[in-house]
Design an enzyme around this catalytic site. Structure first.
Site, short mmCIF file in Angstrom:
data_model
loop_
_atom_site.label_atom_id
_atom_site.label_comp_id
_atom_site.label_asym_id
_atom_site.label_seq_id
_atom_site.Cartn_x
_atom_site.Cartn_y
_atom_site.Cartn_z
N LYS A 113 0.83 -1.36 0.05
CA LYS A 113 -0.02 0.16 0.16
C LYS A 113 0.84 1.21 -0.22
CE LYS A 113 -2.20 -1.21 3.96
NZ LYS A 113 -1.60 -2.57 4.14
N ARG B 186 -9.90 -0.11 8.85
CA ARG B 186 -9.43 -1.56 9.18
C ARG B 186 -10.37 -2.56 9.74
NH1 ARG B 186 -3.68 0.21 9.31
NH2 ARG B 186 -2.19 -1.93 9.44
N ARG C 243 11.89 -6.26 5.73
CA ARG C 243 11.48 -4.74 5.72
C ARG C 243 12.18 -3.95 6.69
NH1 ARG C 243 5.28 -2.38 5.55
NH2 ARG C 243 5.50 -2.59 7.79
N ARG D 275 10.97 -2.45 12.48
CA ARG D 275 9.94 -1.82 13.25
C ARG D 275 9.57 -3.11 14.19
NH1 ARG D 275 4.86 0.16 9.52
NH2 ARG D 275 4.02 -1.23 10.63
N ARG E 82 -0.41 -10.17 12.88
CA ARG E 82 -1.02 -8.94 12.17
C ARG E 82 -1.76 -9.56 10.97
NH1 ARG E 82 3.88 -5.53 10.65
NH2 ARG E 82 2.40 -4.24 9.86
P1 ADP Z 1 1.17 -1.82 7.42
O1 ADP Z 1 1.51 -0.63 6.63
O2 ADP Z 1 2.38 -2.53 7.69
O3 ADP Z 1 -0.12 -2.29 7.29
P2 ADP Z 1 0.43 0.38 9.46
O4 ADP Z 1 1.83 1.24 9.62
O5 ADP Z 1 -0.50 0.92 8.62
O6 ADP Z 1 1.09 -1.17 9.08
O7 ADP Z 1 0.04 0.22 10.84
C1 ADP Z 1 0.82 -0.12 12.12
C2 ADP Z 1 -0.26 -0.33 13.27
O8 ADP Z 1 -0.88 0.91 13.62
C3 ADP Z 1 -1.27 -1.24 13.14
O9 ADP Z 1 -0.63 -2.78 13.29
C4 ADP Z 1 -2.15 -0.87 14.24
O10 ADP Z 1 -1.69 -1.18 15.57
C5 ADP Z 1 -2.18 0.55 14.28
N1 ADP Z 1 -3.12 1.05 13.12
C6 ADP Z 1 -3.02 1.76 11.80
N2 ADP Z 1 -3.96 2.02 11.44
C7 ADP Z 1 -5.20 1.41 12.34
C8 ADP Z 1 -6.56 1.57 12.14
N3 ADP Z 1 -7.24 2.32 10.93
N4 ADP Z 1 -7.26 0.78 13.04
C9 ADP Z 1 -6.54 0.42 14.15
N5 ADP Z 1 -5.12 0.23 14.14
C10 ADP Z 1 -4.61 0.99 13.26
#
Ligand code: ADP
Length: 222
Positions: free
Chosen positions: A13, A88, A127, A160, A171
């Site tokens: 993404k 999400r 990553r 991370r 996750r």
């Molecule tokens: P990735 O890009 O690897 O999918 P993100 O950086 O988007 O991960 O998100 C990291 C963490 O931030 C998630 O695992 C969650 O804990 C939190 N997070 C981010 N966006 C949301 C959301 N919309 N709802 C709930 N938790 C979120």
């Protein structure tokens, strides 16, 4: 264009968001980056979300919904946005629809980057992210002891905490349980663009662009 980039962690993404910003001149709203910025700044919100994030759990809906509502009101989001990492859960998607409805707007398309579990795990375990700007890199395991500096701002690269293998697996499970139901949610709204996220970065980008231009043409001719 009001777009959602949708997919499991590691689906690509963030990578695709960059080229969409350049093409459509609309801001990216990446909730994970917003939360990490709060943590770096040491705010109360940053403190509150820390343990959820590091365990690979979702931050509670009420917090996320407030954050996104406030962000969508900012002037730069007036002509469109690309959401990365939100919604999400179905509750988040419903809240987003209600908010956009109030603003007289709607989601135009949801780009779903489909990637197998094994590929996600492989990608995330290689990553590395910049500690200060969140830029993302991939390195082979043998390079891990000798990482360069971030090419954007010279920051320190690190893995991370939530990209560690045991958290990554969790996750992906969280994605399947709480986020994957959005596939049906947006299919029912006829907004889902299902894309093979395992093609090369350039091919994925080309597919997204092709579909979005088809949508724009369709919208223009109505
Ligand atoms: P990735 O890009 O690897 O999918 P993100 O950086 O988007 O991960 O998100 C990291 C963490 O931030 C998630 O695992 C969650 O804990 C939190 N997070 C981010 N966006 C949301 C959301 N919309 N709802 C709930 N938790 C979120």
């Amino acid at each position: 264009m009001n777009l959602i980039l949708f997919g499991a962690p590691g689906a690509g993404k963030g990578t695709q968001t960059g080229s969409l910003i350049d093409t459509y001149h609309i801001p990216a709203i990446a909730t994970g980056d917003m939360l990490r910025a709060q943590r770096r700044a040491g705010t109360a919100l940053g403190e509150q979300v820390k343990s959820y994030m590091d365990r690979g759990e979702l931050v509670p809906d009420n917090l996320m919904i407030d954050i996104i509502k406030e962000r969508l009101q900012k002037p730069d989001a007036k002509n469109g946005f690309i959401l990365d990492g939100f919604p999400r859960t179905v509750a988040q998607a419903e809240a987003l629809d209600r908010k956009l409805d109030q603003l007289g707007r709607r989601v135009d398309a949801v780009i779903y980057l489909r990637v197998s579990r094994q590929v996600l795990i492989d990608r995330l375990s290689h990553r590395y992210s910049c500690r200060t700007c969140d830029a993302v890199y991939n390195f082979a395991p043998q390079q891990a002891g000798n990482l360069p500096r971030c090419s954007v701002d010279g920051g320190d690269l690190y893995q991370r905490p939530d990209d560690r293998p045991e958290i990554v697996a969790h996750r992906i499970d969280v994605f399947l349980k709480h986020t994957a139901p959005l596939i049906d949610y947006y299919t029912a709204q006829h907004k889902l663009e299902n894309i093979d996220g395992q093609m090369s970065v350039d091919d994925v980008r080309a597919d997204i662009t092709r579909r979005l231009s088809a949508l724009r043409k369709g919208a223009g001719s109505r």
